[in-house]
Design an enzyme around this catalytic site. Structure first.
Site, PDB file in Angstrom:
ATOM      1  CD  GLU A 107      36.830  74.725  -1.772  1.00  0.00           C
ATOM      2  OE1 GLU A 107      37.928  74.360  -2.174  1.00  0.00           O
ATOM      3  OE2 GLU A 107      36.623  75.200  -0.633  1.00  0.00           O
ATOM      4  N   GLY A 130      33.320  74.911   0.936  1.00  0.00           N
ATOM      5  CA  GLY A 130      33.633  73.510   0.628  1.00  0.00           C
ATOM      6  C   GLY A 130      32.490  72.807  -0.101  1.00  0.00           C
ATOM      7  CB  ALA A 142      34.380  73.452   5.783  1.00  0.00           C
ATOM      8  CD  GLU A 170      35.906  78.664   0.819  1.00  0.00           C
ATOM      9  OE1 GLU A 170      35.375  79.590   0.162  1.00  0.00           O
ATOM     10  OE2 GLU A 170      35.797  77.469   0.503  1.00  0.00           O
TER      11      GLU A 170
HETATM   12  N1  CAA Z   1      29.135  75.167   9.515  1.00  0.00           N
HETATM   13  C1  CAA Z   1      28.476  74.819  10.629  1.00  0.00           C
HETATM   14  N2  CAA Z   1      27.159  75.040  10.813  1.00  0.00           N
HETATM   15  C2  CAA Z   1      26.492  75.645   9.822  1.00  0.00           C
HETATM   16  C3  CAA Z   1      27.116  76.039   8.623  1.00  0.00           C
HETATM   17  C4  CAA Z   1      28.505  75.768   8.485  1.00  0.00           C
HETATM   18  N3  CAA Z   1      29.184  76.053   7.367  1.00  0.00           N
HETATM   19  N4  CAA Z   1      26.198  76.617   7.827  1.00  0.00           N
HETATM   20  C5  CAA Z   1      25.027  76.584   8.503  1.00  0.00           C
HETATM   21  N5  CAA Z   1      25.213  76.000   9.697  1.00  0.00           N
HETATM   22  C6  CAA Z   1      24.190  75.743  10.728  1.00  0.00           C
HETATM   23  C7  CAA Z   1      23.791  77.012  11.449  1.00  0.00           C
HETATM   24  O1  CAA Z   1      24.692  77.306  12.487  1.00  0.00           O
HETATM   25  C8  CAA Z   1      22.401  76.665  11.952  1.00  0.00           C
HETATM   26  O2  CAA Z   1      22.522  75.840  13.114  1.00  0.00           O
HETATM   27  P1  CAA Z   1      21.502  76.060  14.364  1.00  0.00           P
HETATM   28  O3  CAA Z   1      20.131  75.762  13.846  1.00  0.00           O
HETATM   29  O4  CAA Z   1      21.976  75.080  15.376  1.00  0.00           O
HETATM   30  O5  CAA Z   1      21.663  77.490  14.759  1.00  0.00           O
HETATM   31  C9  CAA Z   1      21.855  75.770  10.842  1.00  0.00           C
HETATM   32  O6  CAA Z   1      22.994  75.316  10.104  1.00  0.00           O
HETATM   33  C10 CAA Z   1      20.941  76.522   9.894  1.00  0.00           C
HETATM   34  O7  CAA Z   1      21.647  77.640   9.403  1.00  0.00           O
HETATM   35  P2  CAA Z   1      21.107  79.160   9.514  1.00  0.00           P
HETATM   36  O8  CAA Z   1      20.170  79.282  10.648  1.00  0.00           O
HETATM   37  O9  CAA Z   1      22.300  80.062   9.488  1.00  0.00           O
HETATM   38  O10 CAA Z   1      20.299  79.233   8.140  1.00  0.00           O
HETATM   39  P3  CAA Z   1      20.010  80.530   7.265  1.00  0.00           P
HETATM   40  O11 CAA Z   1      19.073  80.069   6.216  1.00  0.00           O
HETATM   41  O12 CAA Z   1      19.624  81.669   8.126  1.00  0.00           O
HETATM   42  O13 CAA Z   1      21.409  80.907   6.580  1.00  0.00           O
HETATM   43  C11 CAA Z   1      23.466  80.436   5.379  1.00  0.00           C
HETATM   44  C12 CAA Z   1      22.004  80.018   5.688  1.00  0.00           C
HETATM   45  C13 CAA Z   1      23.487  81.763   4.655  1.00  0.00           C
HETATM   46  C14 CAA Z   1      24.049  79.347   4.513  1.00  0.00           C
HETATM   47  C15 CAA Z   1      24.259  80.574   6.700  1.00  0.00           C
HETATM   48  O14 CAA Z   1      24.034  79.432   7.477  1.00  0.00           O
HETATM   49  C16 CAA Z   1      25.746  80.695   6.500  1.00  0.00           C
HETATM   50  O15 CAA Z   1      26.233  81.771   6.171  1.00  0.00           O
HETATM   51  N6  CAA Z   1      26.510  79.599   6.705  1.00  0.00           N
HETATM   52  C17 CAA Z   1      27.955  79.596   6.595  1.00  0.00           C
HETATM   53  C18 CAA Z   1      28.388  79.621   5.154  1.00  0.00           C
HETATM   54  C19 CAA Z   1      29.887  79.645   5.026  1.00  0.00           C
HETATM   55  O16 CAA Z   1      30.549  80.597   5.346  1.00  0.00           O
HETATM   56  N7  CAA Z   1      30.466  78.537   4.499  1.00  0.00           N
HETATM   57  C20 CAA Z   1      31.840  78.442   4.203  1.00  0.00           C
HETATM   58  C21 CAA Z   1      32.561  77.704   5.268  1.00  0.00           C
HETATM   59  S1  CAA Z   1      34.306  77.740   4.964  1.00  0.00           S
HETATM   60  C22 CAA Z   1      34.618  76.456   3.931  1.00  0.00           C
HETATM   61  O17 CAA Z   1      33.725  75.799   3.480  1.00  0.00           O
HETATM   62  C23 CAA Z   1      36.067  76.227   3.627  1.00  0.00           C
HETATM   63  C24 CAA Z   1      36.537  74.836   3.501  1.00  0.00           C
HETATM   64  O18 CAA Z   1      36.037  74.050   2.758  1.00  0.00           O
HETATM   65  C25 CAA Z   1      37.719  74.424   4.252  1.00  0.00           C
END
Ligand code: CAA
Length: 651
Positions: A505, A502, A457, A525
């Protein structure tokens, strides 16, 4: 893994995989080791490609090498790179003055010499006999015609524009420009290549300024015009530019950093292509000739003058952006992506236009156009939409590509790894709803438009949500996932890159998940203070059992595609290079079978899960019995006996 049998013909969208030789550790030549060339070479070497940088003499090469070393040293200092990785990257870059040596055996040649048509043409003439028909040739240009540069080149189908943005090693945007004779497969190979070197590509037509510079450079010029008219102080113009577009730098500081001459030359080439509305401001030329930076810090902000500046910047930006779409140069989505990724603006022109309302936006464009009678055409589509009372400009976050009986549903927010915001979830729901009634559809592949499924998400959006909004968001996600799960035909989720939170999911709502080697899956999450809410915990428990689900959910750990396969999350692991072809083959095999039998057995399996064994068995027998009443049953058995392929009609 054994190659999957290809059944029928299910074309693979955009990102072709198996036929593509352009992947690490293939060799790439970069011609020109200046600011752009060295940055491009660095980005490619960091992605694992083998680089040969060619320049005319040893001092030029030494400068190029020093530029790369400086950038890499900066990355080590910021702890983005370990010293060992820096050495590895440097070891992958060779420097040479010999053109033949540089391009021998390369999969791609990127020309990045000085932006001078004659210089580039001479180089292409020299290059033509040295590259084979398989080699892709790209010109890194921001202002020259790709079609023009391809003239006389023996393989114009393999020739395209690849416009990297400054600084090329860091800026993630790249414009892919097709010339008049560029093969579509060249564009899709370059698209895939861009993702491999961690760039975000947008495709544009071969018109002056391509997409981003067409509205960005005139914005810089407009700042100079406003200064020239004394409409506001330099500091006011600078601050409005920053605030209005959510950018770190305003127009003057941007020019100071990237070079006033570049802005002047770029505006001059737009002027040649589009006429007086794009004429360089005399004040811009004066500043360029002075060789001094814009002295905006020496002036004061005049708040009362901000509205005039705002109106001019917006009228110009909306006017050009809507024309870009009308002229078929770029889509609205690409235009916005260009602004957000390439210019690091907080929002793109179309999101901003929608925020203001199309009626008000049109007013600003018309007011701007009045300054340039007959020379700044107002997009008819904008007029039409506003006349129909539409408030917003539609932006698609989901792309559907139909290939015979199979539809690819592609999540399309590559700049944030397809992070699922509310709008994307709504569009996923609407897309599957629309496809439900598509009579010829036999299977759906759910994937990313880039080689990433979804990194969860959207954390940026979620961080701003209140309690009621959070609850609503959970149900919104569940609605999209339920729609996928209840979809009448089989849905396959193809996970490349990441399927997190998500994202996973959503994938779990599909009939089954296949993952490309190198993919990472997980439910992180709890690391963010929340827990899965889109049905992931429930669906995963039913799929792999309570203990394995709890291990994944409590730890929030990311697992590899292979580990996910061992755990039972993933039905099959596919080689990364051919994942799209392989999943197309699986969908093709499904699509070739009796559609009613497939749809009904899907119901039997899904409904049976929630029923008692006796009820499930009864449902299975009754449903299977009913297949005997279908034309497809008669056809299937007749075809077997006649030793031919069946022709199923879904009746
Ligand atoms: N939400 C918003 N932006 C996100 C994102 C997310 N879940 N995942 C990645 N991005 C964005 C980053 O902020 C980045 O943006 P900028 O270029 O503007 O800085 C861009 O996407 C590229 O990402 P990274 O530079 O971080 O890429 P990376 O290859 O270094 O890392 C990653 C990749 C490990 C997936 C890392 O981005 C990450 O940990 N993302 C979050 C993952 C996460 O925790 N997801 C779960 C969210 S909670 C959920 O999903 C619950 C629900 O359904 C309600």
């Amino acid at each position: 893994m054994a190659r999957l049998r290809r059944v029928g013909s299910v074309a693979v969208p955009g990102l072709r995989t198996s036929a593509n030789h352009l992947r690490p550790p293939a060799a790439i030549a970069v011609l020109g080791g200046g600011n752009m060339g060295s940055g491009i070479a660095q980005a490619c070497a960091q992605a694992g490609f083998h680089l040969r940088v060619r320049d005319v003499d040893a001092p030029a090469l030494a400068r190029g090498r020093a530029l790369i070393e400086k950038m890499l040293a900066g990355a080590v200092e910021r702890r983005k790179l370990t010293p060992a990785r820096r050495d590895e990257v440097l070891a992958r870059i060779e420097f040479t003055t010999d053109l033949t040596e540089a391009v021998r055996g390369t999969a791609l040649v990127i020309e990045a010499v000085f932006e001078d048509e004659a210089v580039k043409r001479d180089l292409f003439r020299e290059l033509a006999p040295l590259v084979g028909p398989e080699t892709l040739v790209a010109t890194n240009t921001s202002s020259l015609s790709v079609t023009g540069l391809a003239e006389g080149f023996p393989n114009p189908g393999r020739f395209a524009g690849l416009h990297f943005f400054f600084p090329a090693a860091i800026n993630k945007l790249v414009e892919i420009v097709g010339g008049a004779r560029t093969d579509p497969s060249t564009l899709s190979e370059l698209e895939r290549f861009s993702y491999l070197v961690r760039k975000i590509p947008i495709t544009t037509a071969d018109r002056a300024g391509f997409c981003v510079n067409r509205y960005f450079v005139p914005y810089l010029n407009e700042a100079a015009r406003l200064a020239e008219e004394s409409a506001a102080s330099l500091a006011t113009i600078e601050e409005v530019g920053r605030e209005l577009f959510g950018a770190t730098l305003g127009p003057f500081e941007l020019m100071n950093v990237t070079g006033i001459p570049i802005a002047f030359h770029a505006e001059t080439s737009l002027y040649r292509a589009f006429g007086p509305a794009y004429a360089p401001a005399p004040r811009l030329e004066e500043q360029f000739r002075s060789g001094k930076p814009w002295p905006w810090k020496e002036t004061e902000v005049e708040p009362e003058k901000k509205p005039v500046v705002r109106a001019r910047f917006l009228g110009l930006t909306f006017g050009i952006a809507t024309r870009l779409v009308e002229e078929g140069v770029a889509t609205a989505e690409a235009t916005d992506r260009g602004a957000v990724v390439g210019l690091r603006r907080k929002w793109g022109p179309f999101a901003q236009l929608s925020g203001l309302g199309l009626g008000e936006g049109l007013g600003l464009v018309e007011a701007y156009a009045r300054n340039w009678p007959g020379n700044f055409p107002v997009a008819q589509t904008l007029r039409d939409r506003a006349a129909r009372g539409e408030r917003t400009w539609p932006l698609s976050l989901v792309r559907v590509e139909r290939s015979g009986p199979v539809a690819w549903v592609l999540l399309d927010r590559p700049e944030v790894l397809n992070a699922l915001n509310s709008e994307l979830l709504r569009q996923i729901d609407a897309t599957f709803r629309d496809l439900e009634t598509d009579p010829g559809l036999r299977a759906v592949i759910l994937a990313g438009s880039s080689p990433v499924f979804a990194a969860g998400a959207d954390i940026e959006e979620m961080s701003r949500k209140s309690l009621p909004e959070g609850i609503e968001f959970g149900f919104l996600g569940q609605r999209a996932a339920d729609r996928i799960e209840r979809f009448p035909a089989p849905v396959i989720a193809l996970v490349e890159g990441y399927a997190l939170g998500g994202g996973l999911e959503l994938a779990l709502a599909a009939d089954f998940v296949v993952a490309a080697e190198g993919a990472q899956l997980g439910l992180p999450e709890v690391t963010l203070g929340i827990h899965p809410g889109m049905g992931g915990a429930t669906r995963l428990t039913r799929l792999i059992g309570r203990a394995r689900t709890k291990m994944l959910v409590y730890t929030g750990a990311r697992v590899s595609a292979e580990e996910a396969f061992r755990l039972g999350v993933v039905a099959r692991v596919l080689p990364a290079d051919s994942a799209r072809d392989d999943v197309a083959a699986i969908a093709g095999a499904i699509a070739a079978n009796a559609p009613l039998a497939v749809r009904w057995v899907k119901q039997v399996i899904d409904r049976g899960l929630d029923a008692s064994t006796a009820s499930a068995l009864h449902l299975e027998a009754a449903s299977a019995g009913h297949t005997f009443g279908t034309d497809d049953r008669s056809e299937g058995m007749k075809a077997f006996l006649e030793r031919r392929k069946p022709d199923f009609r879904g009746k």
